[in-house]
Design a protein around this motif. Structure first.
Motif: not given
Lengths: 280, 284, 292
Positions: C203-230
């Motif tokens: 569980k703990s590894g999974l939890f860490t992975g989800v947290i890191l993934g969430t952080g990455r999603a919040i901070g992601e710039t280029m990909a969302v900039l290109m597909v989200c319409g802005n």
């Protein structure tokens, strides 16, 4: 100018023939006073006052976990490298206050060599293993290096076995050869004291015998402190014996004396029990 | 009854797992083959060496590769000494309890989670404006250096920690100074870890876009000095796809070049790590 | 005996010099974070002083030209895109990890893991580009306009999946064999073992992975900039175009001046705040779990 290694400690006055002169009074070289060591809050040994005689082989015996190896590491301040390790008390090496913060540990460790349980040559060639520490201590004269290489390897009986492959990696040697190389490496720095932490326990019986003979041959020329679990070995090689035991949750010095006295007339009941193989 | 239900859940879960795996794997293959399929036709020696024309619709990516390489060079020249020094300090000269070590470690952990766009903001405010470096390869490289430090330090530190304690103890017992122990024994033994960290950092830096937009800029000319603005490969892909109608073909080709570089980089680091493991196991 | 000393520094002094040099390097490395936060605050200060925090949530809209600085729609954009991606990527990541450890034959598992690693190394701009030329037209056929929250969620899912899958895989690998043998000895089926023994232990590894993934999603710039319409709006459906905080910075930083530029640094601070909150709450939760 600071003369790197003053030669006073190598005065021949304490040189003693291997068999010892009759009536010669052994003089202490190392003395510890109420020496204690703890890893964090876990004490390893407590209040050990022991004196180690010049030119003699002193064996530290006792069950595992009684602080023998920890005691050894205090004598060359290897404890500095161990995190959360706390040492109190005093250690004197001749005139030198070993534990004082003013002591130059690098010089101290040159005077006090150490051999570890597991042979630990550097991942370098056989020649480099010996020369590298010497060069670091300021010896660069090629001829002299070669001379030392020859004599120390002869001293440990390795010369005939390795003289044709000095440039090959030391890790390719057998365990017993590696251990003798480590001894040669320590001896090349001409230390006064050699600390040995169960130097034979990781070796097969044959190599172990060779190393043991080697240690015996050092008597008189060096002061040897050896930790061993092998009582027969202690009896064979040691002049003096000190028994450590775990009491009150920490290692303590139970009894010390000449080998003869400890093995033939033990004073303490634990000593008697231990050497008779009842406990420990 | 009970046993048949158990069998069912076993089957169902197996189906779910295989479906998910196929989905992810299929998706990956789709993405990759799409880029290779569209990109490979455009790639030629000429494409790799000539300058872009007509806003990138024609011509090649020569100056862009040069700018990318220069940005990476600046990044690594700055990051390596700092990263190596920090890693050595953390691995060899601090205990787990030391306050300084803990603070540094903590700060690096947080730094690793900071989004790259924030590095871009910082790089713009600090390197470009405050230090007056403007939009330049230097600003971009320095910004990336800040960004790759955590990963560089982490794997270099691992490299040092993998060196057996025996080396340190036996060196100390011979009265060798820590400087000598470090330069003659530990550093050579830790080099694979350093190399892996170095390669991973380059991988991270070469993939980066957001941190470079307002630091190294967009100019696609051949840079003449480190103070010139230079367009990185990733920015080139971004610009072609977003701002240049009809730039898709070249964007595909540039994306393929970028992915191939990254693929080479990860393969190399995996290979080194592998070799290292083997070498460590055999002689002992 | 010839003992000569050629170096002008004694070994002990050299050691001291070495340690201080290393401390200097580490000091620089440690100070970067402080510098970043300090510069963000410094640059954000003018906007905070003239506009105040409240204007970022009470202004009628985000129109920096007219001095309107409503940040809420973009915060919602970031939040929805992140949430969607995490909800999709967590089960997929876990299933992928289970596939690697438990279901796939060895060679397939190895290839698959390598795949996932590669997937994690692909630059965000490439994902963005691919999303723009392949995914967005597909969505547009399904429901115009195409660039949308959905496209952002799909791309972010693929981007954070490797993080979650690899960390889950690593923690699955650490589950002691005795647990598994013990459970198997009780006659439990494979899924029962996984659900009852393996997943709780990992569980703990999974939890860490989800947290890191969430952080990455919040901070992601280029990909969302290109597909989200802005488009700056609070999305009403999955097919609405959105603009995230990060995309906003990337889009407007190039020409922003004065309060506008400063407002972008405020949104940078908000982002860092979100990440820090995430990481520290994750730490708090996992600590509670260890001692509870």
């Amino acid at each position: 100018m600071n003369q790197p290694m003053d030669s006073t400690h190598r005065l021949p006055s304490w040189l003693r023939p291997p068999d010892g002169l009759p009536g010669h009074q052994p003089s202490p070289l190392i003395q510890t006073e109420k020496l204690s060591l703890a890893y964090g809050t876990q004490p390893a040994f407590d209040s050990v006052s022991l004196s180690i005689n010049r030119g003699c082989i002193t064996a530290l015996v006792g069950p595992s976990g009684s602080g023998k190896t920890s005691f050894l590491t205090c004598l060359n301040r290897l404890t500095d490298l161990i995190p959360r390790c706390h040492v109190s008390g005093r250690v004197h090496l001749g005139e030198l206050d070993v534990l004082s913060p003013k002591t130059d540990v690098l010089q101290l460790r040159r005077r006090v060599g150490m051999i570890f349980q597991k042979p630990n040559p550097f991942p370098l060639s056989i020649r480099k293993n010996l020369e590298f520490p010497l060069r670091e201590h300021g010896m660069t004269d090629r001829e002299h290096l070669d001379h030392l290489l020859l004599t120390t390897l002869q001293d440990v009986g390795l010369w005939a076995e390795v003289k044709d492959r000095l440039e090959s990696p030391a890790l390719a040697l057998s365990g017993g050869q590696q251990q003798r190389l480590c001894m040669a490496r320590a001896l090349a720095l001409s230390p006064e004291v050699l600390l040995m932490d169960e130097p034979c326990s990781a070796l097969d019986p044959l190599s172990s015998g060779v190393v043991e003979d080697l240690i015996t041959s050092l008597r008189g020329r060096y002061t040897v402190v050896i930790v061993t679990h092998n009582l027969a070995q202690a009896r064979r090689i040691a002049d003096d014996v000190a028994l450590f035991w775990v009491q009150h949750g920490t290692g303590q010095l139970i009894e010390q004396g000449s080998s003869k006295q400890i093995f033939d007339h033990p004073q303490h009941e634990l000593t008697a029990a231990y050497i008779n193989g009842i406990r420990g | 009854m009970a046993s048949s239900r158990m069998l069912d859940s076993d089957h169902l879960s197996a189906i779910a797992v295989w479906t998910a795996a196929c989905l992810v794997g299929g998706f990956f293959l789709w993405l990759l083959s799409d880029i290779v399929w569209h990109g490979v036709a455009e790639i030629s020696w000429e494409f790799l060496t000539t300058a872009p024309l007509n806003a990138g619709r024609d011509g090649g990516i020569g100056p862009i590769l040069v700018s990318t390489a220069l940005i990476l060079l600046v990044c690594m020249v700055v990051a390596l000494p700092i990263g190596l020094g920090t890693a050595i300090l953390l691995a060899e000269f601090t205990t787990d309890e030391s306050l300084f070590g803990r603070l540094i470690r903590r700060s690096l952990d947080v730094l690793a989670g900071v989004p790259s766009i924030i590095f871009g903001l910082f790089g713009n405010a600090f390197f470009s404006v405050t230090l007056g470096l403007g939009f330049s390869i230097l600003s971009g490289g320095l910004t990336l250096a800040c960004m790759v430090l955590p990963i560089l330090i982490r794997s270099t530190e691992e490299g040092f920690r993998a060196v057996p304690t025996d080396y340190r103890l036996s060196a100390a017992a011979l009265g060798l100074s820590r400087f000598t122990t470090l330069t003659h024994l530990l550093l050579p033994a830790a080099i694979p870890g350093l190399l892996v960290g170095f390669i991973l950092s380059i991988g991270r830096a070469i993939a980066e876009t957001a941190a470079l937009i307002f630091t190294s800029g967009y100019v696609d000319r051949m840079p003449e000095s480190l103070l010139d603005s230079g367009r990185a490969l990733s920015i080139h892909i971004f610009d072609l796809s977003m701002n240049v109608p009809g730039g898709d073909a070249k964007a595909y080709a540039s994306a393929l070049v970028l992915i191939s570089l990254l693929f080479a980089i990860t393969t190399l680091s995996a290979w080194i790590a592998d070799q290292w493991l083997h070498r460590r196991i055999i002689p002992v | 005996m010839i003992w000569s000393r050629s170096t002008f520094l004694s070994p002990s002094n050299r050691d001291r010099l070495l340690v201080w040099t290393l401390r200097g390097a580490a000091g620089i490395a440690g100070l970067i974070l402080l510098f970043i936060v300090a510069f963000l605050i410094l640059e954000a200060l003018p906007a905070l002083r003239t506009l105040g925090l409240i204007r970022f949530v009470t202004d009628p809209s985000w129109h920096p030209g007219e001095e309107f600085y409503l940040m809420l729609p973009m915060m919602w954009g970031t939040l929805f895109a992140t949430l969607g991606a995490v909800v999709l990527a967590t089960p997929l990541g876990l299933l992928s990890a289970l596939f690697c450890r438990w279901y796939a034959p060895k060679p397939i598992a190895r290839t698959y893991r390598r795949f996932i690693e590669l997937l994690g190394g692909i630059p965000s701009v490439v994902y963005g580009f691919w999303g723009l030329v392949v995914l967005v037209p597909m969505i547009s056929r399904l429901h115009p306009p195409g660039p949308s929250l959905l496209a952002g969620i799909v791309i972010l899912t693929i981007m954070i999946l490797p993080t979650i899958a690899l960390l889950a895989d690593a923690s699955l690998a650490k589950v002691p064999q005795e647990y598994i043998r013990g459970a198997a000895a009780l006659g439990l089926g494979r899924w029962a073992i996984i659900r009852g023994v393996v997943i709780p232990a990992a569980k703990s590894g999974l939890f860490t992975g989800v947290i890191l993934g969430t952080g990455r999603a919040i901070g992601e710039t280029m990909a969302v900039l290109m597909v989200c319409g802005n488009v700056v709006q609070t999305p009403q459906s999955l097919f609405d175009p959105i603009r995230t905080l990060t995309a906003n910075i990337a889009l407007e930083m190039a020409y922003a001046l004065g309060d506008h530029r400063s407002a972008l640094f405020v949104s940078g601070l908000v982002l860092v705040g979100m990440i820090l909150t995430l990481v520290s709450s994750a730490e708090w939760i996992s600590r509670g779990r260890i001692y509870g």
